[in-house]
Scaffold this motif. Structure first.
Motif, PDB file in Angstrom:
ATOM      1  N   SER A 185       0.909  -1.133   0.244  1.00 30.95           N
ATOM      2  CA  SER A 185      -0.194   0.254   0.373  1.00 30.95           C
ATOM      3  C   SER A 185       0.402   1.253  -0.040  1.00 30.95           C
ATOM      4  CB  SER A 185      -0.626   0.819   1.126  1.00 30.95           C
ATOM      5  OG  SER A 185      -0.277  -0.501   2.269  1.00 30.95           O
ATOM      6  N   SER A 186       0.530   2.236  -0.642  1.00 24.17           N
ATOM      7  CA  SER A 186       0.962   3.009  -1.070  1.00 24.17           C
ATOM      8  C   SER A 186       1.278   4.370   0.662  1.00 24.17           C
ATOM      9  CB  SER A 186       0.579   4.552  -1.710  1.00 24.17           C
ATOM     10  OG  SER A 186      -0.108   4.032  -3.076  1.00 24.17           O
ATOM     11  N   LEU A 187       2.199   4.795   0.675  1.00 23.92           N
ATOM     12  CA  LEU A 187       2.675   6.048   1.692  1.00 23.92           C
ATOM     13  C   LEU A 187       3.169   6.701   1.320  1.00 23.92           C
ATOM     14  CD1 LEU A 187       5.429   4.056   3.999  1.00 23.92           C
ATOM     15  CD2 LEU A 187       3.120   4.761   4.808  1.00 23.92           C
ATOM     16  N   PRO A 188       2.542   8.188   2.841  1.00 24.05           N
ATOM     17  CA  PRO A 188       2.899   8.954   1.963  1.00 24.05           C
ATOM     18  C   PRO A 188       4.727   8.772   1.312  1.00 24.05           C
ATOM     19  CG  PRO A 188       1.516   9.223   3.453  1.00 24.05           C
ATOM     20  CD  PRO A 188       2.284   8.439   3.052  1.00 24.05           C
ATOM     21  N   SER A 189       5.096  10.016   0.406  1.00 27.07           N
ATOM     22  CA  SER A 189       6.265  10.435   0.393  1.00 27.07           C
ATOM     23  C   SER A 189       7.174  11.690   0.863  1.00 27.07           C
ATOM     24  CB  SER A 189       6.508  10.342  -1.243  1.00 27.07           C
ATOM     25  OG  SER A 189       5.779  11.220  -1.819  1.00 27.07           O
ATOM     26  N   GLU A 190       8.092  11.599   0.788  1.00 30.25           N
ATOM     27  CA  GLU A 190       8.572  12.451   1.721  1.00 30.25           C
ATOM     28  C   GLU A 190      10.428  13.813   1.153  1.00 30.25           C
ATOM     29  OE1 GLU A 190       9.691  12.372   6.188  1.00 30.25           O
ATOM     30  OE2 GLU A 190       7.318  11.908   6.570  1.00 30.25           O
ATOM     31  N   LEU A 191      10.093  14.266   1.061  1.00 28.33           N
ATOM     32  CA  LEU A 191      11.363  14.948   0.986  1.00 28.33           C
ATOM     33  C   LEU A 191      11.895  15.885   1.765  1.00 28.33           C
ATOM     34  CD1 LEU A 191       8.637  16.885  -2.095  1.00 28.33           C
ATOM     35  CD2 LEU A 191      10.950  15.737  -2.392  1.00 28.33           C
ATOM     36  N   GLU A 192      13.061  16.191   1.296  1.00 31.85           N
ATOM     37  CA  GLU A 192      13.717  17.117   2.040  1.00 31.85           C
ATOM     38  C   GLU A 192      12.877  18.523   2.864  1.00 31.85           C
ATOM     39  OE1 GLU A 192      17.910  17.769   1.738  1.00 31.85           O
ATOM     40  OE2 GLU A 192      17.773  16.659   0.329  1.00 31.85           O
ATOM     41  N   GLU A 193      12.703  18.732   4.040  1.00 36.61           N
ATOM     42  CA  GLU A 193      12.353  19.948   4.063  1.00 36.61           C
ATOM     43  C   GLU A 193      12.698  21.308   3.541  1.00 36.61           C
ATOM     44  OE1 GLU A 193       9.765  20.726   6.558  1.00 36.61           O
ATOM     45  OE2 GLU A 193      10.709  19.359   6.951  1.00 36.61           O
ATOM     46  N   GLY A 194      11.151  21.438   4.056  1.00 33.31           N
ATOM     47  CA  GLY A 194      10.586  22.628   2.326  1.00 33.31           C
ATOM     48  C   GLY A 194      10.828  22.381   1.028  1.00 33.31           C
ATOM     49  N   MET A 195      11.568  21.036   0.142  1.00 37.38           N
ATOM     50  CA  MET A 195      11.322  20.926  -0.555  1.00 37.38           C
ATOM     51  C   MET A 195      10.076  21.051  -0.597  1.00 37.38           C
ATOM     52  SD  MET A 195      14.097  21.372  -2.211  1.00 37.38           S
ATOM     53  CE  MET A 195      14.069  20.227  -3.516  1.00 37.38           C
ATOM     54  N   PRO A 196       9.358  21.538  -2.487  1.00 31.03           N
ATOM     55  CA  PRO A 196       7.640  21.713  -2.423  1.00 31.03           C
ATOM     56  C   PRO A 196       7.782  20.067  -3.930  1.00 31.03           C
ATOM     57  CG  PRO A 196       9.088  23.003  -4.024  1.00 31.03           C
ATOM     58  CD  PRO A 196      10.056  22.532  -3.278  1.00 31.03           C
ATOM     59  N   GLY A 197       6.271  19.659  -4.211  1.00 25.64           N
ATOM     60  CA  GLY A 197       6.565  19.049  -4.965  1.00 25.64           C
ATOM     61  C   GLY A 197       6.007  17.469  -4.631  1.00 25.64           C
ATOM     62  N   VAL A 198       6.334  16.084  -5.556  1.00 29.02           N
ATOM     63  CA  VAL A 198       6.302  14.795  -4.848  1.00 29.02           C
ATOM     64  C   VAL A 198       7.573  14.062  -4.561  1.00 29.02           C
ATOM     65  CG1 VAL A 198       4.406  12.749  -5.296  1.00 29.02           C
ATOM     66  CG2 VAL A 198       3.935  15.457  -5.664  1.00 29.02           C
ATOM     67  N   GLY A 199       7.659  13.318  -3.533  1.00 21.82           N
ATOM     68  CA  GLY A 199       8.800  12.845  -3.508  1.00 21.82           C
ATOM     69  C   GLY A 199       8.169  11.024  -4.231  1.00 21.82           C
ATOM     70  N   PHE A 200       9.828  10.616  -3.724  1.00 23.55           N
ATOM     71  CA  PHE A 200       9.970   9.401  -4.520  1.00 23.55           C
ATOM     72  C   PHE A 200       8.872   8.370  -3.701  1.00 23.55           C
ATOM     73  CE2 PHE A 200      14.515  11.032  -4.466  1.00 23.55           C
ATOM     74  CZ  PHE A 200      14.232  10.994  -5.554  1.00 23.55           C
ATOM     75  N   PRO A 201       8.489   7.322  -4.778  1.00 26.19           N
ATOM     76  CA  PRO A 201       7.416   6.404  -4.630  1.00 26.19           C
ATOM     77  C   PRO A 201       7.403   5.593  -3.213  1.00 26.19           C
ATOM     78  CG  PRO A 201       7.782   6.091  -6.675  1.00 26.19           C
ATOM     79  CD  PRO A 201       8.937   7.036  -5.975  1.00 26.19           C
ATOM     80  N   ARG A 202       7.235   5.111  -2.248  1.00 24.91           N
ATOM     81  CA  ARG A 202       6.465   4.977  -1.373  1.00 24.91           C
ATOM     82  C   ARG A 202       5.673   4.060  -0.963  1.00 24.91           C
ATOM     83  NH1 ARG A 202       9.399   8.008   3.958  1.00 24.91           N
ATOM     84  NH2 ARG A 202      11.416   8.726   2.989  1.00 24.91           N
ATOM     85  N   TRP A 203       6.932   2.399  -0.440  1.00 27.44           N
ATOM     86  CA  TRP A 203       5.269   1.333   0.283  1.00 27.44           C
ATOM     87  C   TRP A 203       5.486   1.292   1.558  1.00 27.44           C
ATOM     88  CZ3 TRP A 203       8.000   0.508  -4.463  1.00 27.44           C
ATOM     89  CH2 TRP A 203       7.885   0.680  -5.659  1.00 27.44           C
ATOM     90  N   THR A 204       4.782   0.759   2.135  1.00 24.69           N
ATOM     91  CA  THR A 204       4.379  -0.209   3.200  1.00 24.69           C
ATOM     92  C   THR A 204       4.323  -2.059   2.376  1.00 24.69           C
ATOM     93  OG1 THR A 204       2.891   1.112   4.888  1.00 24.69           O
ATOM     94  CG2 THR A 204       3.283  -0.616   5.139  1.00 24.69           C
ATOM     95  N   VAL A 205       5.406  -2.227   3.172  1.00 27.15           N
ATOM     96  CA  VAL A 205       5.299  -4.025   1.878  1.00 27.15           C
ATOM     97  C   VAL A 205       4.769  -4.783   3.436  1.00 27.15           C
ATOM     98  CG1 VAL A 205       6.871  -5.753   1.355  1.00 27.15           C
ATOM     99  CG2 VAL A 205       6.500  -3.042   0.451  1.00 27.15           C
ATOM    100  N   GLU A 206       2.841  -5.050   2.981  1.00 30.59           N
ATOM    101  CA  GLU A 206       3.065  -6.324   4.486  1.00 30.59           C
ATOM    102  C   GLU A 206       3.433  -7.887   3.542  1.00 30.59           C
ATOM    103  OE1 GLU A 206      -0.224  -5.449   6.923  1.00 30.59           O
ATOM    104  OE2 GLU A 206      -0.187  -4.462   5.534  1.00 30.59           O
TER     105      GLU A 206
END
Lengths: 247, 500
Positions: A185-206
């Motif tokens: 399932s998708s996880l919210p992506s994280e960017l370095e503080e203050g950077m705009p946009g969408v980050g790399f794809p992240r997932w929870t792998v169960e």
């Protein structure tokens, strides 16, 4: 004569012979067989991602289908490194081939088979799994029974082709003969503080089920052409209100 | 084995055909004429006109003087040959080798065919009665050589079937015109009073050559069988075809399976020796009721592997309807390609798209579910997402341009963008929230816009401004606004895909 052995040694020995009987051959070298999943691979018997086996993925919504597509392509990246081709069998395909290039898969080495009936998909998957000229076979199905997975699993064990079954109707989760049941399932992506946009794809792998292994849950990110494991954070923290950032 | 030929002569080919088309002409004398140097030259006559003494080569005006009621019909150039070709193709039921004899005849090579009709007499009778039944006035003869058969068909008076090696006897009483000679030679023979072939056949060859040229000797030798005559068949013999007649009509699937197996063995043995493989092949069954049933297969890579090709046919055997039974099977490799010598050692352990087992797998899939279900994509030079890929026709195709990775593209792309309700704050800003399938998604992160202009030379419409957005659950979407931002709030937003 037997040397004095501890109970632990004996149990290890027995476990290994059971694995052998079930078709898990001990790897030649763990590093060569790695698919780059890091910590997740340790959940499998012998600590190696099982090739020549059927993996089952839950894929209820298109969002999850997209996550599965990304995650599987990440694995295919390694599986296809020896120059193999891959067969993608489905009934209503929405996969967009050019997007897989990001995950290191050459989209022109994927062959899509679009069928109309579930029966044909199963037949095509079994035929494809018998063909050792392939790197992997992916099948999109709504439902699959134990017998059907058993057939696929036996075919895959023979040819050492890895199979992925995407189940689009996972409401009735019957038991299957697959080596693992994944839920991505998708996880919210994280960017370095203050950077705009969408980050790399992240997932929870169960890993809901692993034959002879340890189920678990991991956070993972795809960046720089490989999987990176991320420290699992409490979901609440990820859901904290963020300001809208625009690029 | 000695050869046998049938020569068929259509005495009034064109006029017979015309009489069939126009029944009103049937009882009238009529001729077909062509314009030649300002006069009308007769090229064909019907039987009635002929009895009145009108022959091809006469002028229409002269003929009109003989028979004032004569109908004159314009010639259709090339019609005679077309008609002859059609009849020749119909004659394929009697023998596979049919030779056109321009303007008014057909030659059939019947070596080894006549016994199927119960002997030469019955065979000839069958051909003549079938053609006469169709309305054509024909004469035919059988002999060992084309020359003699031709001569007897046109000038013979006694027996149309000339026995083995009896050409000389048959020719003796015939006029020199029976030898297919040039008109100048015929004229000279006429002048010298040589009215039958017997009168000059026994003359020394050097004398004949000196007086009449080489042609007469060649024709004489061809008619007598001392010299081979070369010909081209109307229907060329297929280079890669095998035939398997069955003793009794085959009606079961098992029987057909055996036929396929046997034919494949015959054909593949030949292909293997020549280093070729089948790309497409057609298996045909000729049923007793005159119909032909067939099944075709195609392969992705040329193959002469019997087991593999047999598997492809096996999938289709159930589609053949043997009805009362199939008496003849043929297997034709309609497309063959060279197979480069196989290098086992290099290929093992490095499977790829050109792997033999993959090609065989795809052939099997295509055979069962149809080739149109198998797709492979190559990048295309379009920004418009729907057109950025094209299907590849061959497994050997390589991408001509690189796959792009500079712009994010969703893993799942909807075939048709679906309309969504959005709340967007200011122009060129991504939406704050959108509703898709009765679910509200709050946009937390966004990238964009990426404007993709519509290719106006291909279709008309608005451009699209794409946004890559992530909602509160971390699910990523590809949305776009169609056209420019509208002040009065009537913007159309769509969802087009899902990111991994």
């Amino acid at each position: 004569m037997y040397l004095p052995q501890t109970k632990k040694d004996i149990i290890n020995q027995l476990q290994k012979s059971i694995l052998l009987m079930q078709g898990f051959t001990p790897p030649v070298s763990a590093a060569a067989d790695s698919v780059g999943l890091g910590a997740i691979e340790a959940a499998f018997p012998n600590g190696v991602f099982p090739r020549g086996a059927i993996h089952e993925f839950l894929s209820a919504a298109p969002e999850q289908a997209a996550a599965n597509g990304g995650f599987i392509s990440g694995i295919l990246n390694t599986l296809m490194q020896q120059g193999g081709a891959c067969l993608w069998i489905s009934m209503s395909r929405t996969l967009f081939p050019p997007s897989l290039k990001i995950f290191g898969v050459e989209p022109d080495r994927l062959i899509f088979v679009d069928l109309k009936r579930e029966k044909d998909v199963l037949w095509a998957m079994e035929e494809a799994l018998k063909c050792n000229g392939l790197a992997a076979v992916i099948g999109e199905l709504s439902e699959i029974s134990f017998t059907q997975t058993r057939r696929l699993q036996l075919a895959a064990e023979q040819s050492r082709v890895t199979g992925f079954v995407l189940r689009s109707n996972p409401k009735k989760l019957s038991a299957t003969a697959c080596v693992a049941r994944w839920n991505i399932s998708s996880l919210p992506s994280e960017l370095e503080e203050g950077m705009p946009g969408v980050g790399f794809p992240r997932w929870t792998v169960e890993l809901l089920k692993v034959r002879n292994g340890n189920p678990g849950s991991w956070g993972i990110e795809w960046s720089d052409g490989g999987f990176r494991s991320i420290r699992s954070q409490p979901k609440v923290a990820l859901l904290k209100r963020e300001r809208l950032k625009v690029g | 084995m000695s050869k046998r030929f049938v020569a068929i002569w259509f005495r009034h080919l064109l006029t017979d055909w015309l009489a069939l088309r126009r029944p009103d002409l049937r009882n009238l004398p009529f001729v077909i004429a062509i314009k030649d140097h300002g006069r009308l030259l007769i090229t064909a006559t019907n039987n009635l006109a002929e009895t009145e003494g009108i022959y091809p080569g006469m002028l229409a005006a002269d003929a009109k003087a003989l028979v004032p009621s004569l109908e004159i019909i314009d010639d259709i150039p090339g019609k005679g040959n077309k008609l002859l070709k059609g009849i020749g193709e119909w004659c394929i039921r009697y023998t596979p080798i049919i030779i056109m004899d321009p303007s008014d005849g057909l030659i059939l090579d019947i070596s080894g065919c006549a016994h199927l009709w119960g002997g030469e007499h019955a065979y000839l009778q069958e051909i003549i009665s079938r053609l006469k039944g169709n309305g054509y006035d024909v004469r035919a003869a059988i002999a060992d050589t084309i020359g003699t058969a031709w001569a007897v068909a046109r000038f013979g008076k006694i027996n149309p079937i000339i026995g083995f090696n009896q050409q000389a006897e048959a020719l003796l009483s015939l006029p020199p015109a029976a030898l297919r000679l040039e008109s100048s030679v015929l004229e000279r023979l006429q002048k010298l009073g040589l009215k039958t072939i017997s009168s000059f056949m026994t003359m020394p060859r050097s004398v004949l050559r000196r007086r009449f040229g080489e042609g007469i000797l060649l024709r004489l030798d061809q008619a007598l069988g001392n010299e081979d005559e070369f010909y081209t068949s109307l229907l060329p013999v297929k280079p890669y075809e095998e035939r398997l007649p069955s003793l009794e009509p085959i009606r079961t699937a098992v029987g057909i399976e055996i036929a396929v197996q046997k034919l494949l063995e015959m054909l593949c043995k030949r292909l293997q020796q020549e280093g070729k493989g089948i790309r497409t092949a057609v298996f045909k069954g000729y049923r007793i009721d005159g119909k032909v049933v067939q099944m075709a297969i195609g392969t992705n890579l040329a193959s002469h592997n019997i087991q593999h090709l047999y598997k492809l046919f096996e999938l289709k055997i159930s589609t053949l309807e043997p009805a009362l039974g199939i008496e003849l099977f043929t297997l034709e490799a309609s497309k063959v390609e060279d197979i480069p010598p196989h290098q086992e050692a290099l290929w093992t352990g490095k499977p790829g798209l050109e792997d033999g087992s993959l090609a065989e797998l795809l052939d099997r899939l295509a055979g069962k579910v149809g080739a149109e279900t198998i797709h492979r994509y190559l990048p295309d030079e379009h920004y418009w997402p729907e057109r950025s890929i094209k299907t590849s026709c061959s497994i050997k195709d390589k991408p001509s341009i690189r796959w792009r990775t500079d712009k994010p593209r969703p893993v799942q792309l909807l075939a048709q963008p679906e309309k969504i309700d959005v709340t967007a704050p200011i122009p060129d800003y991504p939406p704050m929230l959108f509703r898709y399938k009765e679910k509200v998604h709050h946009v937390k992160k966004a990238d964009g816009p990426e404007r993709i202009e519509r290719e106006w030379w291909l279709d008309a419409g608005q451009h699209r401004d794409y946004y890559h957005v992530e909602d509160q659950n971390g699910q990523r979407y590809w949305l776009f606004r169609s056209g420019h931002y509208n002040e009065d709030g009537a913007n159309e937003w769509f969802i087009h895909g899902f990111f991994a």
